[in-house]
Design a protein around this motif. Structure first.
Motif, PDB file in Angstrom:
ATOM      1  N   SER A 139     -53.686  46.870 -54.831  1.00  0.00           N
ATOM      2  CA  SER A 139     -54.478  47.996 -54.332  1.00  0.00           C
ATOM      3  C   SER A 139     -53.756  48.785 -53.245  1.00  0.00           C
ATOM      4  CB  SER A 139     -55.826  47.495 -53.800  1.00  0.00           C
ATOM      5  OG  SER A 139     -55.680  46.862 -52.538  1.00  0.00           O
ATOM      6  N   ILE A 140     -52.725  48.201 -52.618  1.00  0.00           N
ATOM      7  CA  ILE A 140     -51.992  48.930 -51.575  1.00  0.00           C
ATOM      8  C   ILE A 140     -50.529  49.158 -51.976  1.00  0.00           C
ATOM      9  CG2 ILE A 140     -53.493  48.100 -49.732  1.00  0.00           C
ATOM     10  CD1 ILE A 140     -51.177  46.215 -48.895  1.00  0.00           C
ATOM     11  N   GLY A 141     -50.250  49.077 -53.278  1.00  0.00           N
ATOM     12  CA  GLY A 141     -48.919  49.443 -53.746  1.00  0.00           C
ATOM     13  C   GLY A 141     -47.922  48.308 -53.823  1.00  0.00           C
ATOM     14  N   PHE A 142     -48.393  47.065 -53.842  1.00  0.00           N
ATOM     15  CA  PHE A 142     -47.514  45.911 -53.990  1.00  0.00           C
ATOM     16  C   PHE A 142     -47.962  45.089 -55.195  1.00  0.00           C
ATOM     17  CE2 PHE A 142     -46.903  47.177 -49.660  1.00  0.00           C
ATOM     18  CZ  PHE A 142     -45.581  46.879 -49.378  1.00  0.00           C
ATOM     19  N   ASP A 143     -47.153  44.112 -55.543  1.00  0.00           N
ATOM     20  CA  ASP A 143     -47.527  43.213 -56.632  1.00  0.00           C
ATOM     21  C   ASP A 143     -47.020  41.819 -56.302  1.00  0.00           C
ATOM     22  OD1 ASP A 143     -48.612  42.328 -58.979  1.00  0.00           O
ATOM     23  OD2 ASP A 143     -47.368  43.558 -60.296  1.00  0.00           O
ATOM     24  N   ILE A 144     -47.579  40.831 -56.967  1.00  0.00           N
ATOM     25  CA  ILE A 144     -47.134  39.444 -56.832  1.00  0.00           C
ATOM     26  C   ILE A 144     -46.580  39.019 -58.180  1.00  0.00           C
ATOM     27  CG2 ILE A 144     -47.902  37.071 -56.477  1.00  0.00           C
ATOM     28  CD1 ILE A 144     -49.930  38.144 -54.465  1.00  0.00           C
ATOM     29  N   VAL A 145     -45.304  38.668 -58.208  1.00  0.00           N
ATOM     30  CA  VAL A 145     -44.630  38.347 -59.465  1.00  0.00           C
ATOM     31  C   VAL A 145     -43.972  36.976 -59.360  1.00  0.00           C
ATOM     32  CG1 VAL A 145     -44.205  40.780 -59.963  1.00  0.00           C
ATOM     33  CG2 VAL A 145     -42.476  39.461 -58.740  1.00  0.00           C
ATOM     34  N   HIS A 146     -43.705  36.388 -60.514  1.00  0.00           N
ATOM     35  CA  HIS A 146     -43.037  35.092 -60.548  1.00  0.00           C
ATOM     36  C   HIS A 146     -41.617  35.208 -59.992  1.00  0.00           C
ATOM     37  CE1 HIS A 146     -45.828  32.439 -62.662  1.00  0.00           C
ATOM     38  NE2 HIS A 146     -46.191  33.486 -63.380  1.00  0.00           N
ATOM     39  N   ARG A 147     -41.207  34.187 -59.254  1.00  0.00           N
ATOM     40  CA  ARG A 147     -39.832  34.108 -58.766  1.00  0.00           C
ATOM     41  C   ARG A 147     -39.139  32.957 -59.484  1.00  0.00           C
ATOM     42  NH1 ARG A 147     -36.836  31.707 -54.603  1.00  0.00           N
ATOM     43  NH2 ARG A 147     -38.631  30.541 -53.803  1.00  0.00           N
ATOM     44  N   THR A 148     -37.960  33.222 -59.985  1.00  0.00           N
ATOM     45  CA  THR A 148     -37.219  32.199 -60.720  1.00  0.00           C
ATOM     46  C   THR A 148     -35.846  31.992 -60.095  1.00  0.00           C
ATOM     47  OG1 THR A 148     -36.272  33.816 -62.265  1.00  0.00           O
ATOM     48  CG2 THR A 148     -38.384  32.813 -62.876  1.00  0.00           C
ATOM     49  N   GLU A 149     -35.319  30.813 -60.297  1.00  0.00           N
ATOM     50  CA  GLU A 149     -33.938  30.493 -59.929  1.00  0.00           C
ATOM     51  C   GLU A 149     -33.291  29.823 -61.131  1.00  0.00           C
ATOM     52  OE1 GLU A 149     -33.848  28.153 -56.391  1.00  0.00           O
ATOM     53  OE2 GLU A 149     -34.680  29.741 -55.107  1.00  0.00           O
ATOM     54  N   PHE A 150     -32.235  30.450 -61.629  1.00  0.00           N
ATOM     55  CA  PHE A 150     -31.523  29.940 -62.807  1.00  0.00           C
ATOM     56  C   PHE A 150     -32.475  29.759 -63.988  1.00  0.00           C
ATOM     57  CE2 PHE A 150     -29.407  28.197 -58.997  1.00  0.00           C
ATOM     58  CZ  PHE A 150     -28.212  28.900 -59.082  1.00  0.00           C
ATOM     59  N   GLY A 151     -33.404  30.718 -64.111  1.00  0.00           N
ATOM     60  CA  GLY A 151     -34.309  30.710 -65.247  1.00  0.00           C
ATOM     61  C   GLY A 151     -35.502  29.784 -65.115  1.00  0.00           C
ATOM     62  N   VAL A 152     -35.625  29.113 -63.971  1.00  0.00           N
ATOM     63  CA  VAL A 152     -36.729  28.169 -63.767  1.00  0.00           C
ATOM     64  C   VAL A 152     -37.679  28.736 -62.713  1.00  0.00           C
ATOM     65  CG1 VAL A 152     -37.365  25.841 -63.039  1.00  0.00           C
ATOM     66  CG2 VAL A 152     -35.268  26.216 -64.360  1.00  0.00           C
ATOM     67  N   GLY A 153     -38.976  28.710 -63.005  1.00  0.00           N
ATOM     68  CA  GLY A 153     -39.957  29.206 -62.055  1.00  0.00           C
ATOM     69  C   GLY A 153     -40.020  28.344 -60.809  1.00  0.00           C
ATOM     70  N   VAL A 154     -39.974  28.988 -59.634  1.00  0.00           N
ATOM     71  CA  VAL A 154     -40.027  28.240 -58.371  1.00  0.00           C
ATOM     72  C   VAL A 154     -41.142  28.742 -57.454  1.00  0.00           C
ATOM     73  CG1 VAL A 154     -37.587  27.603 -58.412  1.00  0.00           C
ATOM     74  CG2 VAL A 154     -38.282  29.767 -57.338  1.00  0.00           C
ATOM     75  N   GLY A 155     -41.858  29.765 -57.876  1.00  0.00           N
ATOM     76  CA  GLY A 155     -42.923  30.293 -57.026  1.00  0.00           C
ATOM     77  C   GLY A 155     -43.203  31.744 -57.336  1.00  0.00           C
ATOM     78  N   TYR A 156     -43.582  32.476 -56.294  1.00  0.00           N
ATOM     79  CA  TYR A 156     -43.922  33.887 -56.439  1.00  0.00           C
ATOM     80  C   TYR A 156     -43.296  34.674 -55.291  1.00  0.00           C
ATOM     81  CZ  TYR A 156     -47.635  32.270 -59.592  1.00  0.00           C
ATOM     82  OH  TYR A 156     -48.342  31.688 -60.612  1.00  0.00           O
ATOM     83  N   GLN A 157     -43.221  35.980 -55.486  1.00  0.00           N
ATOM     84  CA  GLN A 157     -42.779  36.848 -54.404  1.00  0.00           C
ATOM     85  C   GLN A 157     -43.606  38.127 -54.393  1.00  0.00           C
ATOM     86  OE1 GLN A 157     -38.692  38.121 -54.900  1.00  0.00           O
ATOM     87  NE2 GLN A 157     -38.858  38.111 -57.128  1.00  0.00           N
ATOM     88  N   VAL A 158     -43.720  38.710 -53.206  1.00  0.00           N
ATOM     89  CA  VAL A 158     -44.429  39.969 -53.029  1.00  0.00           C
ATOM     90  C   VAL A 158     -43.413  41.094 -53.143  1.00  0.00           C
ATOM     91  CG1 VAL A 158     -45.804  41.372 -51.450  1.00  0.00           C
ATOM     92  CG2 VAL A 158     -46.148  38.888 -51.536  1.00  0.00           C
ATOM     93  N   VAL A 159     -43.663  42.038 -54.039  1.00  0.00           N
ATOM     94  CA  VAL A 159     -42.718  43.130 -54.267  1.00  0.00           C
ATOM     95  C   VAL A 159     -43.461  44.460 -54.240  1.00  0.00           C
ATOM     96  CG1 VAL A 159     -41.193  41.685 -55.664  1.00  0.00           C
ATOM     97  CG2 VAL A 159     -42.988  43.018 -56.783  1.00  0.00           C
ATOM     98  N   SER A 160     -42.726  45.516 -53.944  1.00  0.00           N
ATOM     99  CA  SER A 160     -43.301  46.856 -54.045  1.00  0.00           C
ATOM    100  C   SER A 160     -43.566  47.157 -55.505  1.00  0.00           C
ATOM    101  CB  SER A 160     -42.343  47.898 -53.467  1.00  0.00           C
ATOM    102  OG  SER A 160     -42.173  47.711 -52.083  1.00  0.00           O
ATOM    103  N   ALA A 161     -44.651  47.849 -55.752  1.00  0.00           N
ATOM    104  CA  ALA A 161     -45.020  48.164 -57.133  1.00  0.00           C
ATOM    105  C   ALA A 161     -45.176  49.661 -57.295  1.00  0.00           C
ATOM    106  CB  ALA A 161     -46.330  47.469 -57.509  1.00  0.00           C
ATOM    107  N   LYS A 162     -44.809  50.141 -58.455  1.00  0.00           N
ATOM    108  CA  LYS A 162     -45.045  51.543 -58.775  1.00  0.00           C
ATOM    109  C   LYS A 162     -46.499  51.688 -59.184  1.00  0.00           C
ATOM    110  CE  LYS A 162     -43.421  55.367 -61.664  1.00  0.00           C
ATOM    111  NZ  LYS A 162     -42.492  55.782 -62.743  1.00  0.00           N
ATOM    112  N   VAL A 163     -47.239  52.483 -58.454  1.00  0.00           N
ATOM    113  CA  VAL A 163     -48.666  52.642 -58.736  1.00  0.00           C
ATOM    114  C   VAL A 163     -48.959  54.079 -59.130  1.00  0.00           C
ATOM    115  CG1 VAL A 163     -49.333  50.810 -57.163  1.00  0.00           C
ATOM    116  CG2 VAL A 163     -49.152  53.124 -56.306  1.00  0.00           C
TER     117      VAL A 163
END
Length: 296
Positions: A139-163
């Protein structure tokens, strides 16, 4: 705290409380409290709240490892660790650390993950934190997406999103409205509650619309513009419970409308604090509109 924050205070409070209220585990369910905060702030350069210890690192270790008498939720109200007082990068890291905790806990076997696999879970409790707060960040122009390392999911990260471009709730680009309901932006829970009531009463409603005034080169954002019987008016919600702005400042902000003889109806925090109060306010608005219609 500056007015140019990406994550305004009201938004931060809503995010933190959303997880505390709805998720069965909270922000720090997988790792030690000391390890959690060490990801976000420099504990060795923060003061200790216990005079026996030289810094926050030893303080946290003493009270969360040697003795478990510091609770995570109470530390969130400590100025050293309060998400509302963090810098933008620190708050982003706070959220990502909580998301990683939740993600890693869900990788545990059922007997180790605890209540995650308890069939007594209902509603939002037990839902991934990412699912709970992603719409808020979007709602404020960000998104939460999966974070991976070497193709393996390790968590999430907050990123700017195109709205998609929208003026609604964005009269001040550095301070967009932090809350969302039905795809619309709001600056307080009271605004959301009032929107539900006035919308249910059959009014055409525009929450937080943005008007541009050439003589003053200002962008003006009334709380609501409502329309019925071909008549329109502005609704302003005044009160410290949801606005930092004083009534006098609000009056100055709305001068472009009063100069054009636009009808403005104001309510205070005391009048709208309860569902009964909001019901009376809506009834009052309906009476005013009926009177205006009859006098035309």
């Amino acid at each position: 705290m500056t007015s140019h924050q990406h994550f305004p205070k009201e938004f931060r409070r809503a995010v933190v409380e959303r997880v505390n209220r709805s998720n069965g585990y909270g922000w720090c369910a997988y790792e030690d409290i000391e390890d959690f905060f060490s990801e976000i702030v420099d504990l060795e350069n923060l003061p200790s709240a216990d005079g026996r210890y030289e810094n926050a690192a030893v303080d946290l270790h003493a009270h969360t490892v040697w003795n478990e008498d510091y609770e995570f939720e109470s530390l969130l109200r400590d100025a050293r660790f309060d998400p509302l007082l963090m810098t933008d990068p620190q708050f982003k890291k706070f959220v990502e650390t909580g998301l990683r905790n939740d993600f890693q806990r869900r990788l545990l076997p059922p007997n180790e993950a605890g209540r995650l696999h308890d069939s007594s879970f209902e509603g939002d409790e037990g839902r991934p934190i990412a699912d709970l707060i992603r719409p808020m960040f979007q709602s404020i122009g960000f998104d939460i997406v999966h974070r991976t390392e070497f193709g393996v999911g390790v968590g999430y990260q907050v990123v700017s999103a195109k709205v998609n471009a929208s003026n609604q709730g964005r009269a001040h680009s550095a301070n967009p409205a932090p809350l969302q309901y039905k795809g619309l932006q709001f600056r307080s829970k009271c605004e959301i509650d009032f929107f539900k009531d006035i919308y249910s009463a059959g009014f055409l409603v525009a929450p937080l619309p943005v008007f541009v005034h050439k003589p003053t080169r200002r962008r003006v954002e009334p709380d609501f513009v409502i329309v019925k019987f071909g008549i329109w008016a502005i609704i302003e919600l005044d009160g410290k419970a949801w606005h930092n702005e004083s009534p006098a400042d609000a009056s100055r902000r709305l001068e472009p409308f009063t100069d054009e003889n636009v009808r403005i109806i104001r309510f205070t925090d005391g009048e709208l604090a309860s569902s009964e109060g909001r019901g009376r306010a809506v009834s009052e608005i309906l009476r005013k509109f009926e009177n205006w219609r009859m006098s035309r």
